[in-house]
Design a protein around this motif. Structure first.
Motif, PDB file in Angstrom:
ATOM      1  N   PRO A 266       0.811  -1.214   0.000  1.00 23.69           N
ATOM      2  CA  PRO A 266       0.000   0.000   0.000  1.00 23.69           C
ATOM      3  C   PRO A 266       0.848   1.269   0.000  1.00 23.69           C
ATOM      4  N   GLN A 267       0.307   2.315  -0.606  1.00 23.21           N
ATOM      5  CA  GLN A 267       0.862   3.662  -0.461  1.00 23.21           C
ATOM      6  C   GLN A 267      -0.264   4.486   0.155  1.00 23.21           C
ATOM      7  N   ILE A 268      -0.049   4.919   1.380  1.00 15.53           N
ATOM      8  CA  ILE A 268      -1.129   5.562   2.138  1.00 15.53           C
ATOM      9  C   ILE A 268      -0.883   7.071   2.136  1.00 15.53           C
ATOM     10  N   VAL A 269      -1.837   7.805   1.600  1.00 16.20           N
ATOM     11  CA  VAL A 269      -1.640   9.253   1.460  1.00 16.20           C
ATOM     12  C   VAL A 269      -2.664   9.991   2.323  1.00 16.20           C
ATOM     13  N   PHE A 270      -2.149  10.777   3.283  1.00 20.24           N
ATOM     14  CA  PHE A 270      -3.016  11.570   4.153  1.00 20.24           C
ATOM     15  C   PHE A 270      -3.153  12.989   3.590  1.00 20.24           C
ATOM     16  N   TYR A 419      -0.023 -10.718   1.919  1.00 21.96           N
ATOM     17  CA  TYR A 419       1.307 -10.135   1.721  1.00 21.96           C
ATOM     18  C   TYR A 419       1.687  -9.116   2.796  1.00 21.96           C
ATOM     19  N   GLY A 420       2.995  -8.935   2.978  1.00 20.78           N
ATOM     20  CA  GLY A 420       3.500  -7.939   3.922  1.00 20.78           C
ATOM     21  C   GLY A 420       4.908  -7.533   3.527  1.00 20.78           C
ATOM     22  N   LEU A 421       5.062  -7.102   2.272  1.00 25.43           N
ATOM     23  CA  LEU A 421       6.411  -6.806   1.796  1.00 25.43           C
ATOM     24  C   LEU A 421       6.844  -5.392   2.171  1.00 25.43           C
ATOM     25  N   ALA A 422       6.041  -4.385   1.772  1.00 27.60           N
ATOM     26  CA  ALA A 422       6.447  -2.997   2.013  1.00 27.60           C
ATOM     27  C   ALA A 422       5.213  -2.107   2.097  1.00 27.60           C
ATOM     28  N   ALA A 423       5.439  -0.864   2.535  1.00 31.10           N
ATOM     29  CA  ALA A 423       4.350   0.116   2.571  1.00 31.10           C
ATOM     30  C   ALA A 423       4.953   1.506   2.529  1.00 31.10           C
ATOM     31  N   GLY A 424       4.192   2.451   1.969  1.00 33.98           N
ATOM     32  CA  GLY A 424       4.606   3.856   1.974  1.00 33.98           C
ATOM     33  C   GLY A 424       3.581   4.667   2.753  1.00 33.98           C
ATOM     34  N   ILE A 425       4.070   5.609   3.574  1.00 39.48           N
ATOM     35  CA  ILE A 425       3.160   6.517   4.282  1.00 39.48           C
ATOM     36  C   ILE A 425       3.528   7.936   3.877  1.00 39.48           C
ATOM     37  N   HIS A 426       2.553   8.701   3.438  1.00 40.93           N
ATOM     38  CA  HIS A 426       2.798  10.095   3.079  1.00 40.93           C
ATOM     39  C   HIS A 426       2.003  10.977   4.027  1.00 40.93           C
ATOM     40  N   SER A 427       2.714  11.622   4.947  1.00 37.00           N
ATOM     41  CA  SER A 427       2.065  12.488   5.921  1.00 37.00           C
ATOM     42  C   SER A 427       3.122  13.374   6.569  1.00 37.00           C
TER      43      SER A 427
END
Ligand code: ADP
Length: 494
Positions: A266-270, A419-427
């Motif tokens: 996921p890429q999570i964008v706040f 899956y649980g490879l990677a994640a991006g958080i934008h905040s």
């Protein structure tokens, strides 16, 4: 007609052992296709069980009989440094091989992949004499030492998406730790790995310490994993194949495995992300880089509802300026899909996703008329958490979009069952970022960026069914060593 560019490039076709490239007359061959044009440009041998046996035994004997494992670690490091220098000197040819054989655009290979593998070789060279086991807290009349030793032969199976980088991920730590390595590259992208092994030999590696065996997964790959003289197996590829490999290693060993597998990251964008345009570029790049054929692709956008519309406009603008084309043209910014079969698979998942209720906001189809298979960057707005595009790793430039109203909802959407490879958080909110780091069940978290960097100290690998163990970093080096306990007793009395 074959492209002149391909015709003018000599292909190192054959298994690499005894310091040379060999074409065994006994082996059957399969066609190797250039992804950019769809043309067959080589007939690659498929190593039989017997050929694999010969090549592994050569490595096994070399690791025992040569001084590779016993020479001073700094002397091993010197060979790796020379290898890095030879890669640098031969980068134009290596980049040609990679561009013809894979989906990697030539300008990216020169700007990224080659400098990256050079640095990887140097990073692991530097580690050669930085480990030494430890002294145990034993009783006073004895000395307990835990010493670290190489496994012998490491068997490595690599995928097609970044052939050079993946081969280096496996080879550099294994060699630096004193092992021999036998790599089976993907049958879709075999030849740059052969040349990489040749350069290592030219750099002074003893004969057969780095061998390459060409062939299919089911025959050659399986024979490598099952070989009794292979001490450890390392693999990067799909979760399904990783499971087969682990099972083969269990049944014929058991022997240890490192598996770097699939993802649905996921890429999570706040809404408080600092710069919407910059964030959108980052998100778009993370799904269109190498046409989404990256294990850590950020394939699920999870975004605050209040900024969804403007963000999607930014993504579409980015997608529009991407230019598909053969990998050796400098204007190419959208890679080909590795094979027609893979493009058809992407298409069928997108079609099924739409059937299940997703809205296709752009793209959604194969780009025809370019020879190779290309897929248009695609946005799928998802309304149902059971949609196929959320569940399956697509390995193409397809980004799903889900929206949230609350932070709690964001973290819960980000979690994936498999899956649980990677994640991006934008905040820009540090507290929120910290909560995310703790909550996300993944092997890598990137904050206000997405993707790996040249910081080789950062290990990479997945949680859950995205993998076991790590590549790069000190952990990858340690994974190429086993421990021996030594207890030495002495007389305390004079
Ligand atoms: P893909 O199907 O997308 O090519 P895989 O994960 O199946 O991805 O392939 C990655 C690598 O694993 C390739 O080098 C392939 O030849 C190899 N491989 C596939 N199946 C097996 C197997 N059963 N045993 C060992 N290696 C395999």
């Amino acid at each position: 007609m074959e492209d002149q560019y391909i015709t003018n490039t000599p292909i190192p076709n054959g298994h690499f052992y005894h310091g040379e490239c060999h074409l065994s007359k006994k082996d059957e061959c399969i066609e190797v296709v250039c992804p950019s044009t769809g043309e067959v440009y080589a007939q690659m041998p498929i190593a039989s069980k017997e050929t694999v046996d010969n090549i592994v035994l050569a490595s096994y004997n070399a690791q025992r009989d040569s001084d590779w494992a016993t020479r001073a670690p700094r002397e091993r490091a010197k060979v790796l440094y020379r290898w890095a220098t030879l890669i640098e000197q031969n980068q134009a040819y290596l980049a040609r091989l990679e561009a013809i054989g894979s989906s990697r655009p030539m300008h990216e290979v020169l700007a990224w992949d080659i400098p990256y593998i050079i640095d990887t070789a140097r990073f692991f060279a530097e580690l050669a004499d930085k480990h030494g086991g430890y002294i145990g807290a034993t009783q006073s009349d004895r000395l307990g030492m835990v010493i670290r030793e190489p496994y012998g032969v490491v068997g490595a199976i690599t995928p097609w998406n970044f052939p050079l980088s993946m081969a280096m991920w496996k080879a550099a730590p294994a060699l630096s730790a004193g092992n021999a390595i036998v790599i089976k590259p993907s049958e879709l992208t075999p030849f740059s790995t052969v040349y990489l092994a040749k350069l290592a030999f030219d750099a002074g590696l003893p004969k057969d310490i780095f061998n390459v065996v060409l062939g299919s997964g089911r025959e050659t790959g399986a024979a490598l994993c099952e070989h009794p003289q292979v001490g450890k197996v390392t693999f990067t590829g799909s979760t399904q194949t990783g499971a087969s490999i682990m099972s083969a290693c269990a049944m014929t060993g058991p022997k240890p495995v490192t598996l770097e597998l699939g993802g649905k990251s996921p890429q999570i964008v706040f809404a408080d992300t600092k710069d919407l345009e910059r964030t959108a570029h980052c998100v778009a790049k993370a799904i269109t880089g190498n046409a989404g054929q990256v294990c850590v692709s950020g394939s699920r956008l999870i975004i605050d509802k209040s900024i969804e519309a403007s963000f999607i406009e930014c993504l579409k603008r980015y997608f529009k300026q991407l230019s598909p084309g053969v990998t050796w043209e400098s204007e190419t910014t959208l890679s080909p899909i590795i094979s027609r079969q893979q493009a058809t698979r992407i298409q069928s998942i997108v079609d099924q996703s739409i059937k299940e209720g997703a809205d296709c906001l752009c793209g959604g189809e194969i780009i025809n008329g370019l020879g190779g298979a290309y897929f248009a960057p695609t946005l799928l707005k998802i309304h149902d958490e059971k949609n196929i595009a959320l569940e399956q790793e697509i390995f193409g430039p397809v980004l799903t979009i889900q929206t949230f109203d609350t932070e709690h909802e964001a973290w819960s959407l980000a979690q994936h069952d498999v899956y649980g490879l990677a994640a991006g958080i934008h905040s820009a909110n540090l507290d929120r970022v910290m909560r995310g780091i703790r909550k996300l069940e993944v092997g890598s978290v990137w904050i206000n960026r997405y993707g790996r960097s040249f910081d080789h100290i950062m290990p990479t690998g997945g949680y859950k069914r995205s993998g076991i163990g790590k590549d790069i970093g000190i952990e990858a080096f340690e994974a190429n060593l086993r421990s021996k306990s030594v207890l030495l007793e002495f007389d305390e009395a004079y």
